[in-house]
Design a protein around this motif. Structure first.
Motif, PDB file in Angstrom:
ATOM      1  N   VAL A 130       2.009 -24.168 -29.428  1.00 31.70           N
ATOM      2  CA  VAL A 130       2.897 -24.474 -30.546  1.00 31.70           C
ATOM      3  C   VAL A 130       2.729 -23.377 -31.590  1.00 31.70           C
ATOM      4  O   VAL A 130       1.624 -23.093 -32.027  1.00 31.70           O
ATOM      5  CB  VAL A 130       2.564 -25.848 -31.158  1.00 31.70           C
ATOM      6  N   ARG A 131       3.819 -22.730 -31.973  1.00 35.47           N
ATOM      7  CA  ARG A 131       3.761 -21.626 -32.915  1.00 35.47           C
ATOM      8  C   ARG A 131       3.720 -22.154 -34.341  1.00 35.47           C
ATOM      9  O   ARG A 131       4.483 -23.049 -34.726  1.00 35.47           O
ATOM     10  CB  ARG A 131       4.964 -20.697 -32.755  1.00 35.47           C
ATOM     11  N   VAL A 132       2.802 -21.600 -35.139  1.00 37.87           N
ATOM     12  CA  VAL A 132       2.614 -22.003 -36.533  1.00 37.87           C
ATOM     13  C   VAL A 132       2.722 -20.765 -37.422  1.00 37.87           C
ATOM     14  O   VAL A 132       2.040 -19.772 -37.191  1.00 37.87           O
ATOM     15  CB  VAL A 132       1.237 -22.671 -36.739  1.00 37.87           C
ATOM     16  N   LYS A 133       3.564 -20.838 -38.429  1.00 41.19           N
ATOM     17  CA  LYS A 133       3.730 -19.739 -39.365  1.00 41.19           C
ATOM     18  C   LYS A 133       2.828 -19.935 -40.580  1.00 41.19           C
ATOM     19  O   LYS A 133       2.652 -21.054 -41.067  1.00 41.19           O
ATOM     20  CB  LYS A 133       5.180 -19.638 -39.821  1.00 41.19           C
ATOM     21  N   VAL A 134       2.263 -18.826 -41.061  1.00 43.42           N
ATOM     22  CA  VAL A 134       1.416 -18.853 -42.260  1.00 43.42           C
ATOM     23  C   VAL A 134       2.043 -17.916 -43.291  1.00 43.42           C
ATOM     24  O   VAL A 134       2.213 -16.723 -43.035  1.00 43.42           O
ATOM     25  CB  VAL A 134      -0.018 -18.407 -41.937  1.00 43.42           C
ATOM     26  N   ILE A 135       2.373 -18.462 -44.462  1.00 43.05           N
ATOM     27  CA  ILE A 135       3.095 -17.704 -45.479  1.00 43.05           C
ATOM     28  C   ILE A 135       2.360 -17.804 -46.821  1.00 43.05           C
ATOM     29  O   ILE A 135       1.940 -18.902 -47.208  1.00 43.05           O
ATOM     30  CB  ILE A 135       4.527 -18.252 -45.653  1.00 43.05           C
ATOM     31  N   PRO A 136       2.177 -16.695 -47.538  1.00 41.77           N
ATOM     32  CA  PRO A 136       1.574 -16.775 -48.890  1.00 41.77           C
ATOM     33  C   PRO A 136       2.391 -17.694 -49.782  1.00 41.77           C
ATOM     34  O   PRO A 136       3.626 -17.643 -49.772  1.00 41.77           O
ATOM     35  CB  PRO A 136       1.618 -15.315 -49.381  1.00 41.77           C
ATOM     36  N   ALA A 137       1.697 -18.542 -50.569  1.00 44.68           N
ATOM     37  CA  ALA A 137       2.409 -19.538 -51.371  1.00 44.68           C
ATOM     38  C   ALA A 137       1.934 -19.577 -52.818  1.00 44.68           C
ATOM     39  O   ALA A 137       2.212 -20.533 -53.533  1.00 44.68           O
ATOM     40  CB  ALA A 137       2.257 -20.924 -50.740  1.00 44.68           C
ATOM     41  N   ARG A 157     -33.244  -9.389 -58.941  1.00 44.31           N
ATOM     42  CA  ARG A 157     -32.062  -8.797 -58.338  1.00 44.31           C
ATOM     43  C   ARG A 157     -30.833  -9.217 -59.139  1.00 44.31           C
ATOM     44  O   ARG A 157     -30.628 -10.391 -59.399  1.00 44.31           O
ATOM     45  CB  ARG A 157     -31.912  -9.246 -56.886  1.00 44.31           C
ATOM     46  N   HIS A 158     -30.052  -8.236 -59.556  1.00 49.58           N
ATOM     47  CA  HIS A 158     -28.803  -8.530 -60.256  1.00 49.58           C
ATOM     48  C   HIS A 158     -27.655  -8.340 -59.277  1.00 49.58           C
ATOM     49  O   HIS A 158     -27.492  -7.267 -58.693  1.00 49.58           O
ATOM     50  CB  HIS A 158     -28.629  -7.600 -61.464  1.00 49.58           C
ATOM     51  N   LEU A 159     -26.863  -9.390 -59.087  1.00 55.80           N
ATOM     52  CA  LEU A 159     -25.778  -9.376 -58.101  1.00 55.80           C
ATOM     53  C   LEU A 159     -24.435  -9.583 -58.780  1.00 55.80           C
ATOM     54  O   LEU A 159     -24.319 -10.375 -59.724  1.00 55.80           O
ATOM     55  CB  LEU A 159     -25.991 -10.467 -57.055  1.00 55.80           C
ATOM     56  N   ILE A 160     -23.447  -8.857 -58.307  1.00 59.41           N
ATOM     57  CA  ILE A 160     -22.089  -8.963 -58.826  1.00 59.41           C
ATOM     58  C   ILE A 160     -21.162  -9.352 -57.671  1.00 59.41           C
ATOM     59  O   ILE A 160     -21.188  -8.726 -56.611  1.00 59.41           O
ATOM     60  CB  ILE A 160     -21.624  -7.641 -59.456  1.00 59.41           C
ATOM     61  N   TYR A 161     -20.371 -10.389 -57.884  1.00 59.52           N
ATOM     62  CA  TYR A 161     -19.475 -10.902 -56.853  1.00 59.52           C
ATOM     63  C   TYR A 161     -18.031 -10.944 -57.360  1.00 59.52           C
ATOM     64  O   TYR A 161     -17.791 -11.007 -58.567  1.00 59.52           O
ATOM     65  CB  TYR A 161     -19.846 -12.335 -56.454  1.00 59.52           C
ATOM     66  N   LEU A 162     -17.103 -10.946 -56.424  1.00 63.86           N
ATOM     67  CA  LEU A 162     -15.722 -11.278 -56.709  1.00 63.86           C
ATOM     68  C   LEU A 162     -15.443 -12.670 -56.145  1.00 63.86           C
ATOM     69  O   LEU A 162     -15.715 -12.940 -54.978  1.00 63.86           O
ATOM     70  CB  LEU A 162     -14.759 -10.274 -56.074  1.00 63.86           C
ATOM     71  N   LYS A 163     -14.904 -13.534 -56.980  1.00 67.86           N
ATOM     72  CA  LYS A 163     -14.502 -14.867 -56.533  1.00 67.86           C
ATOM     73  C   LYS A 163     -12.985 -14.874 -56.415  1.00 67.86           C
ATOM     74  O   LYS A 163     -12.277 -14.709 -57.418  1.00 67.86           O
ATOM     75  CB  LYS A 163     -14.970 -15.932 -57.526  1.00 67.86           C
ATOM     76  N   VAL A 164     -12.489 -15.053 -55.196  1.00 65.67           N
ATOM     77  CA  VAL A 164     -11.056 -14.929 -54.923  1.00 65.67           C
ATOM     78  C   VAL A 164     -10.504 -16.272 -54.444  1.00 65.67           C
ATOM     79  O   VAL A 164     -11.131 -16.959 -53.635  1.00 65.67           O
ATOM     80  CB  VAL A 164     -10.790 -13.851 -53.847  1.00 65.67           C
ATOM     81  N   SER A 165      -9.327 -16.613 -54.941  1.00 69.54           N
ATOM     82  CA  SER A 165      -8.656 -17.832 -54.470  1.00 69.54           C
ATOM     83  C   SER A 165      -7.145 -17.604 -54.432  1.00 69.54           C
ATOM     84  O   SER A 165      -6.593 -16.827 -55.215  1.00 69.54           O
ATOM     85  CB  SER A 165      -8.979 -19.023 -55.377  1.00 69.54           C
ATOM     86  N   SER A 166      -6.495 -18.281 -53.503  1.00 72.29           N
ATOM     87  CA  SER A 166      -5.047 -18.212 -53.385  1.00 72.29           C
ATOM     88  C   SER A 166      -4.585 -19.419 -52.561  1.00 72.29           C
ATOM     89  O   SER A 166      -5.389 -20.273 -52.198  1.00 72.29           O
ATOM     90  CB  SER A 166      -4.606 -16.890 -52.729  1.00 72.29           C
ATOM     91  N   LYS A 167      -3.296 -19.467 -52.263  1.00 69.86           N
ATOM     92  CA  LYS A 167      -2.756 -20.555 -51.461  1.00 69.86           C
ATOM     93  C   LYS A 167      -1.882 -19.990 -50.348  1.00 69.86           C
ATOM     94  O   LYS A 167      -1.223 -18.965 -50.512  1.00 69.86           O
ATOM     95  CB  LYS A 167      -1.923 -21.512 -52.320  1.00 69.86           C
ATOM     96  N   LEU A 168      -1.915 -20.678 -49.217  1.00 71.27           N
ATOM     97  CA  LEU A 168      -1.065 -20.332 -48.087  1.00 71.27           C
ATOM     98  C   LEU A 168      -0.217 -21.542 -47.718  1.00 71.27           C
ATOM     99  O   LEU A 168      -0.673 -22.685 -47.838  1.00 71.27           O
ATOM    100  CB  LEU A 168      -1.908 -19.912 -46.884  1.00 71.27           C
ATOM    101  N   LYS A 169       0.992 -21.283 -47.256  1.00 69.26           N
ATOM    102  CA  LYS A 169       1.863 -22.343 -46.763  1.00 69.26           C
ATOM    103  C   LYS A 169       1.842 -22.327 -45.246  1.00 69.26           C
ATOM    104  O   LYS A 169       2.089 -21.292 -44.627  1.00 69.26           O
ATOM    105  CB  LYS A 169       3.287 -22.163 -47.277  1.00 69.26           C
ATOM    106  N   VAL A 170       1.503 -23.456 -44.658  1.00 72.27           N
ATOM    107  CA  VAL A 170       1.423 -23.587 -43.206  1.00 72.27           C
ATOM    108  C   VAL A 170       2.656 -24.334 -42.720  1.00 72.27           C
ATOM    109  O   VAL A 170       2.880 -25.483 -43.094  1.00 72.27           O
ATOM    110  CB  VAL A 170       0.141 -24.337 -42.787  1.00 72.27           C
ATOM    111  N   VAL A 171       3.450 -23.665 -41.909  1.00 65.78           N
ATOM    112  CA  VAL A 171       4.696 -24.257 -41.424  1.00 65.78           C
ATOM    113  C   VAL A 171       4.531 -24.616 -39.949  1.00 65.78           C
ATOM    114  O   VAL A 171       4.375 -23.747 -39.093  1.00 65.78           O
ATOM    115  CB  VAL A 171       5.881 -23.283 -41.598  1.00 65.78           C
ATOM    116  N   VAL A 172       4.544 -25.919 -39.664  1.00 68.96           N
ATOM    117  CA  VAL A 172       4.429 -26.425 -38.290  1.00 68.96           C
ATOM    118  C   VAL A 172       5.699 -27.195 -37.968  1.00 68.96           C
ATOM    119  O   VAL A 172       6.462 -27.565 -38.864  1.00 68.96           O
ATOM    120  CB  VAL A 172       3.190 -27.341 -38.140  1.00 68.96           C
ATOM    121  N   PRO A 173       5.974 -27.450 -36.681  1.00 73.13           N
ATOM    122  CA  PRO A 173       7.147 -28.263 -36.342  1.00 73.13           C
ATOM    123  C   PRO A 173       7.132 -29.606 -37.060  1.00 73.13           C
ATOM    124  O   PRO A 173       6.100 -30.265 -37.127  1.00 73.13           O
ATOM    125  CB  PRO A 173       7.015 -28.433 -34.817  1.00 73.13           C
TER     126      PRO A 173
END
Length: 219
Positions: A130-137, A157-173
């Motif tokens: 089953v094909r599933v599309k993934v689209i940035p949302a 130890r001094h540590l530097i991080y990037l915290k990343v978040s976003s959303k994806l749209k999952v299109v299924v039948p």
């Protein structure tokens, strides 16, 4: 000579059977398919973000590019101050590269074997896909995180991080859904020999001077 005509009830019966099959699939297989697709989309999104940042952004970044370490006349670290210009450039470039990488996901699709939807280990890899599309949302949100961690006797130890978040749209039948994608990516680190500096300018809030403390990172 004409062939025998089909009974008038055949077409309504076929339509009814098709509707019944669609209802059964929607109620029994649909939720399972959606859950599998969400999980796979999350993994794909995290992998895409990590790859974009590691290959296009942070590979040329060093700790001294982001942070200015001030010492006293005895060589002891007394203040850690962020390079706000470099940090802003890092966050902006990361957002652009991640957004571009996520856009490319829409050109591909996930293939989920039909057997995997029945929860059977034996059938998981079988059946038509089953094909599933993934689209940035959504927009890409990038934040900076700075933490101190004990690194042994008289060392931090001094540590530097990037915290990343976003959303994806999952299109299924039969349906579509949104899934949140979030990850934390290490950018730079250094070892501070001696006491942790008594004060540092927060990377999260560059205008705030904060009393520093050694913090243990979550596993």
């Amino acid at each position: 000579m004409y062939g025998r005509r089909r009974p008038v009830w055949v077409i309504p019966v076929v339509i009814g059977v098709l509707i019944l099959v669609i209802i059964i699939v929607d109620r029994n297989i649909g939720p399972t398919l959606s859950e599998i697709a969400r999980t796979k989309a999350q993994l794909m999104g995290v992998e895409c973000i990590n790859k974009a940042v590691n290959e296009r952004v942070v590979r040329d970044i060093e700790y001294r590019d982001l942070v200015l370490v001030r010492t006293d006349d005895r060589g002891r670290v007394v203040l850690i101050q962020p390079n706000t210009i470099k940090i802003s450039q890092l966050m902006a470039k990361s957002s652009l590269e991640i957004a571009e990488a996520l856009d490319q996901l829409s050109e591909t699709s996930l293939g989920i074997p039909l057997g995997q939807m029945f929860g059977s280990t034996f059938l998981a890899g079988y059946g038509p896909k089953v094909r599933v599309k993934v689209i940035p949302a959504g927009t890409v949100n990038v934040d900076i995180i700075s933490k101190f961690q004990s690194a042994g006797i008289n060392q931090s130890r001094h540590l530097i991080y990037l915290k990343v978040s976003s959303k994806l749209k999952v299109v299924v039948p039969f349906s579509s859904d949104e899934v949140k994608v979030a990850t934390t990516i290490p950018v730079a680190e250094t070892i501070i020999v001696g006491d942790v500096p008594g004060m540092y300018v927060s990377l999260e809030k560059p205008n705030a001077i904060t009393r520093s403390a050694v913090q243990s990172l979550s596993p």
